[in-house]
Design a protein around this motif. Sequence first.
Motif: not given
Ligand SMILES: [Zn+2]
Length: 216
Positions: A17, A19-20, A35, A38
Amino acid sequence: MLNSASQYPIFGPEIQCPHCRQAIAALTLTDTYLCQRHGAFEANPDTRDLVHLQSNRCWREWEGEWYRQHTHPDGIRFEIHEALDRLYTEGFRATQIVVARRYKPLISAYLERYNRQVMATQSLYSDAPSFERSDSRANRKELSAKEAAGKPSQKPGDHHNSTSKDKDSSSSPLRLYGLPVTFNHDENDPRWGVINFALEKEVGLPARYPYFRMFE
Ligand SMILES: [Zn+2]
């Protein structure tokens, strides 16, 4: 083999991901990765963009890293600031910022505006030798008056400004955080269609750490 591969979006059964950085799985027979935290990301098989459906944020991948594709000058500006910060903590100083050419339309106008503001701030502190300046300007006016309309392109104000300081900035008129900015011209290097910028660097700390100044 081919069949089972094509059940998955272009990046395969699993990606990180953006983002994370958790591993997230593809939903088979779709272009989507999901995700838990997300939500859904959709891979575009033609452009190889990965788009976060909720926010419309977009990434491209290069050698296992996601690179956010910016649509606002602040986004790339903050990313450059973070990278400068990291360089600084690693004991390097940046000497130049090379920005991917595809961002030229996005940030040129922004940087020009930004540089005018910075220069206006600087001129508050460099007003002292204005005597001599206005003198030479007056002389030049006289001179060009004598020369009459022979050379209309020579503006009176133009030349007296070319002190060494201005020469520096004329070699690279755009600056960010005090560093010259250029645009990458190598259209044949596919990496530059993905990454956003590169920093040229040398060992050593900046004389004084300049990068925070603009945020105060
Ligand atoms: Zn994520």
